[in-house]
Design an enzyme around this catalytic site. Structure first.
Site, PDB file in Angstrom:
ATOM      1  N   ARG A 100       0.878  -2.427 -29.269  1.00 31.80           N
ATOM      2  CA  ARG A 100       1.659  -1.892 -28.320  1.00 31.80           C
ATOM      3  C   ARG A 100       1.153  -0.997 -27.087  1.00 31.80           C
ATOM      4  O   ARG A 100       0.843  -1.374 -26.202  1.00 31.80           O
ATOM      5  CB  ARG A 100       2.566  -0.837 -28.455  1.00 31.80           C
ATOM      6  CG  ARG A 100       3.934  -0.966 -27.539  1.00 31.80           C
ATOM      7  CD  ARG A 100       4.978  -2.305 -27.194  1.00 31.80           C
ATOM      8  NE  ARG A 100       4.121  -3.558 -26.302  1.00 31.80           N
ATOM      9  CZ  ARG A 100       4.897  -4.544 -26.204  1.00 31.80           C
ATOM     10  NH1 ARG A 100       4.678  -5.091 -26.893  1.00 31.80           N
ATOM     11  NH2 ARG A 100       3.827  -5.581 -25.133  1.00 31.80           N
ATOM     12  N   LYS A 135      -2.686   2.772  -4.125  1.00 35.06           N
ATOM     13  CA  LYS A 135      -0.725   2.198  -4.681  1.00 35.06           C
ATOM     14  C   LYS A 135      -1.117   1.831  -6.239  1.00 35.06           C
ATOM     15  O   LYS A 135      -0.447   0.227  -6.809  1.00 35.06           O
ATOM     16  CB  LYS A 135      -0.088   1.690  -3.796  1.00 35.06           C
ATOM     17  CG  LYS A 135      -0.019   2.133  -2.310  1.00 35.06           C
ATOM     18  CD  LYS A 135       0.511   0.876  -1.604  1.00 35.06           C
ATOM     19  CE  LYS A 135       0.994   1.653   0.137  1.00 35.06           C
ATOM     20  NZ  LYS A 135       1.570   0.353   0.638  1.00 35.06           N
ATOM     21  N   LYS A 167      -4.592   8.643   9.008  1.00 33.63           N
ATOM     22  CA  LYS A 167      -3.492   7.753   8.995  1.00 33.63           C
ATOM     23  C   LYS A 167      -2.414   8.213  10.461  1.00 33.63           C
ATOM     24  O   LYS A 167      -3.154   9.394  10.724  1.00 33.63           O
ATOM     25  CB  LYS A 167      -3.025   7.637   7.614  1.00 33.63           C
ATOM     26  CG  LYS A 167      -3.832   6.910   7.183  1.00 33.63           C
ATOM     27  CD  LYS A 167      -3.130   5.931   5.405  1.00 33.63           C
ATOM     28  CE  LYS A 167      -2.495   4.965   6.250  1.00 33.63           C
ATOM     29  NZ  LYS A 167      -1.588   4.453   4.712  1.00 33.63           N
ATOM     30  N   GLU A 197      -6.754   4.538  11.761  1.00 37.68           N
ATOM     31  CA  GLU A 197      -5.541   3.888  11.492  1.00 37.68           C
ATOM     32  C   GLU A 197      -4.618   3.505  13.567  1.00 37.68           C
ATOM     33  O   GLU A 197      -4.617   4.480  13.611  1.00 37.68           O
ATOM     34  CB  GLU A 197      -3.936   3.906  10.408  1.00 37.68           C
ATOM     35  CG  GLU A 197      -2.777   3.809  10.813  1.00 37.68           C
ATOM     36  CD  GLU A 197      -1.809   3.679   9.650  1.00 37.68           C
ATOM     37  OE1 GLU A 197      -2.008   3.862   8.299  1.00 37.68           O
ATOM     38  OE2 GLU A 197      -1.177   4.013  10.147  1.00 37.68           O
ATOM     39  N   ASP A 218      -2.697  -2.113  11.496  1.00 37.17           N
ATOM     40  CA  ASP A 218      -1.715  -1.209  10.632  1.00 37.17           C
ATOM     41  C   ASP A 218       0.115  -2.084  10.948  1.00 37.17           C
ATOM     42  O   ASP A 218       0.301  -2.544  12.220  1.00 37.17           O
ATOM     43  CB  ASP A 218      -1.525   0.041  10.262  1.00 37.17           C
ATOM     44  CG  ASP A 218      -0.098   0.273   9.215  1.00 37.17           C
ATOM     45  OD1 ASP A 218      -0.322  -0.462   7.892  1.00 37.17           O
ATOM     46  OD2 ASP A 218       1.066   0.779   9.069  1.00 37.17           O
TER      47      ASP A 218
END
Length: 284
Positions: A100, A135, A167, A197, A218
């Site tokens: 598995r 992410k 950012k 950004e 962005d």
């Protein structure tokens, strides 16, 4: 696995197996004769780009140091449905205990590689390179970023410690684009590039004037992106340009045609579908 840290890989595999095995595989212990031998094979049930074969092998070799996989494809290869990807033989309880975890990794990583290949093909002929993001699944970042490479993509920064990416929240706390970029240029080492950004022309001009090395465009439309690319190339042709936000397989080509250097896509790792792969075991 090229750039992968083998020590880190085996440490992670050990944790994955511990989670699944607990105090032992009671089903196998109750139904399979001790020291019985068996053969297993991984079968692709659909067309895919393979990734994670060495991770799958590490699962079995963690359980039995003599266990190896005979691969009939390499990570990064595209295979058709029905292809036997790899096979292995050894103690039946080892194959059953590792099945598995090995499949979870192989299916997950092949899904990421397959989706990445689709994006890479969609922008062929443009200057754009497809890159991943942070992410990722906690605990799987190293493997998931490896899968992106296997699919033909590139890696963005691995973590917060190996790249400066300013950012919107950094900008708000620093007091603006110029202040954030200037402070970063002063405080980080000369080997670090500074990316910032932006979402409008004013911020673009400010970022370039402040010495940004890379501009992240962005959540702009392809048309807005093309206009920003033209302006940036006029002001500072050496500055690299990256697009991110709202980019899909349907519109990624438009961003490539807009002229950016990089297109970062979180979906490569957070939304890739696991590929359909089976592991069939026979006595012997």
């Amino acid at each position: 696995m090229n750039w992968l840290d083998e020590g880190a890989l085996f440490s992670q595999i050990g944790a994955f197996l511990s989670e699944d095995l607990g105090r032992g595989d009671i089903t196998t212990q109750a139904t399979v004769v001790r020291n019985a031998r068996a053969r297993g094979r991984f079968l692709a049930k659909e067309k895919m780009v393979v990734a994670g074969l060495e991770a799958a092998e590490a699962v079995f070799s963690t359980l039995d140091s003599q266990q190896q996989i005979e691969a009939f494809a390499s990570d990064g290869d595209e295979v058709e449905a029905g292809k036997v990807i790899a096979r292995t033989s050894g103690f039946a309880d080892v194959l059953l205990a590792g099945e598995r975890v090995a499949l979870n990794l192989l299916q997950r990583l092949s899904g990421i590689a397959t989706l990445t290949r689709e994006y890479v093909r969609a922008v062929e002929g443009t200057r754009a390179q497809i890159v991943d993001t942070r992410k990722t699944t906690p605990g799987l970042r190293m493997l998931e970023k490896y899968a992106v490479l296997s699919g033909g993509g590139r890696n963005h920064r691995f973590g917060l410690d190996d790249g400066v990416l300013i950012k919107d929240n950094h900008i708000a706390l620093a007091g603006g684009v110029a202040a954030a970029v200037e402070q970063a240029k002063e405080r980080v080492g000369h080997l670090h590039k500074v990316e910032v950004e932006i979402s409008n022309e004013r911020d673009l001009r400010e970022a370039i004037a402040s010495g940004a090395d890379i501009i992240l465009l962005d959540n702009l439309s392809p048309e807005e992106t093309a206009r920003m690319v033209t302006l940036s190339r006029e002001l500072a042709p050496q500055v690299a340009l990256e697009s991110s936000g709202g980019i899909t397989l349907e519109n990624v080509r438009a961003y490539g045609d807009a002229g950016v250097d990089l297109i970062s896509i979180g979906a490569l790792t957070h939304s890739a579908r696991a590929m359909d792969i089976s592991f069939k075991i026979q006595a012997g």
